[in-house]
Design an enzyme around this catalytic site. Sequence first.
Site, PDB file in Angstrom:
ATOM      1  N   LYS A   1       0.842  -1.204   0.000  1.00 54.10           N
ATOM      2  CA  LYS A   1       0.000   0.000   0.000  1.00 54.10           C
ATOM      3  C   LYS A   1       0.875   1.250   0.000  1.00 54.10           C
ATOM      4  CE  LYS A   1      -3.773  -2.559   1.996  1.00 54.10           C
ATOM      5  NZ  LYS A   1      -4.448  -3.089   3.181  1.00 54.10           N
TER       6      LYS A   1
ATOM      7  N   GLN B   1      -5.116  -1.811   9.382  1.00 55.30           N
ATOM      8  CA  GLN B   1      -4.902  -3.137   8.790  1.00 55.30           C
ATOM      9  C   GLN B   1      -5.483  -4.224   9.704  1.00 55.30           C
ATOM     10  OE1 GLN B   1      -3.417  -3.677   5.651  1.00 55.30           O
ATOM     11  NE2 GLN B   1      -4.163  -5.744   5.982  1.00 55.30           N
TER      12      GLN B   1
ATOM     13  N   ASP C   1     -11.564   2.152   3.308  1.00 55.67           N
ATOM     14  CA  ASP C   1     -11.834   0.717   3.176  1.00 55.67           C
ATOM     15  C   ASP C   1     -13.332   0.460   3.009  1.00 55.67           C
ATOM     16  OD1 ASP C   1      -9.707  -1.047   3.107  1.00 55.67           O
ATOM     17  OD2 ASP C   1      -9.372  -1.000   5.278  1.00 55.67           O
TER      18      ASP C   1
END
Length: 283
Positions: free
Chosen positions: A52, A96, A119
């Site tokens: 990322k 995460q 997300d």
Amino acid sequence: MQIIDGKKVSSEVKEEVRQQTLKLKETHGITPGLAVVIVGDDPASRVYVNNKKKACELVGFKSEEYALPAETTQQELLNLVETLNNKDDINGILVQLPLPKHLDDKAVIAAINPKKDVDAFHAVNVGKIMLGEYDFLPCTPAGVMEMLHSYNIEVSGKNCVVIGRSNIVGKPMAMLLLHENGTVTICHSRTKNLAEVTKQADILVAAVGRPKFVTADMVKDGAVVIDVGMDRDENGKLCGDVDFENVKDKCSYITPVPGGVGPMTIATLMKNTLKAAKIQNNI
Ligand code: NAP
């Protein structure tokens, strides 16, 4: 049979984001910023976070990494999320997952400002997706849709079967296929006669988390097979949920692992972060 090249499609998406980012800098002096929070030292999470970060560099975003020790408390993590919510140069916040067991991931996701939830896991964004009025789409399912579009694979009227019903992949995947007028069936561990159901699929999406779970006898001739799985085989080698070698010859299209859905997930994250920066600056 044609292999869907997720690396190629994701490069195209990232290039588009890079150009739009350049434009945003020139016209408004804004550089999108993504903060990635990682707790503990899970090796797979570390790889994802590094990928990322690399993607952020490529498209010209500012990226910040917050690597916290495994023993971080819930309150410490919530405090960090709050700090990032209030940081003007951070447009996207990604925590995460999975988090270490003592931490409550639901509470952490709920604490993220929905406008920075790139997300699309926050209840507000999940609800908007359900209603079809969204700002962000969850990265993995949206990446799958982008691949289908890129290869001109029509969803409307097709029998679509999704194996898996997780909140991050299976459920939103089914919803996005439904939004495009697929006739969608969701399968899970309690589904009876799974192969009978999957054999009806024109488009079969596997999001199970079990290596090489989908075998040739579960696939209809000419089906499009999308493999979301990121698993390890008996030798510790990365593989998908689909037994690629045996299934591929039955398919019209199939995604490989690696080089399929994985890169698309990151490309969509870049798209979402750019969009977040625009929304937060009323552009
Ligand atoms: P998950 O939360 O573990 O969900 C797995 C789903 O599969 C569950 O709904 C489960 O059913 C179902 N399932 C398990 N065994 C089954 C069986 N024997 N028959 C039918 N269904 C079965 O996993 P996830 O987070 O959705 O992830 C799925 C896979 O995608 C993993 O390999 C993960 O690493 C990968 N992934 C990849 C990306 C990417 O960027 N490529 C992103 C996210 C995830 P129940 O609900 O009944 O338990």
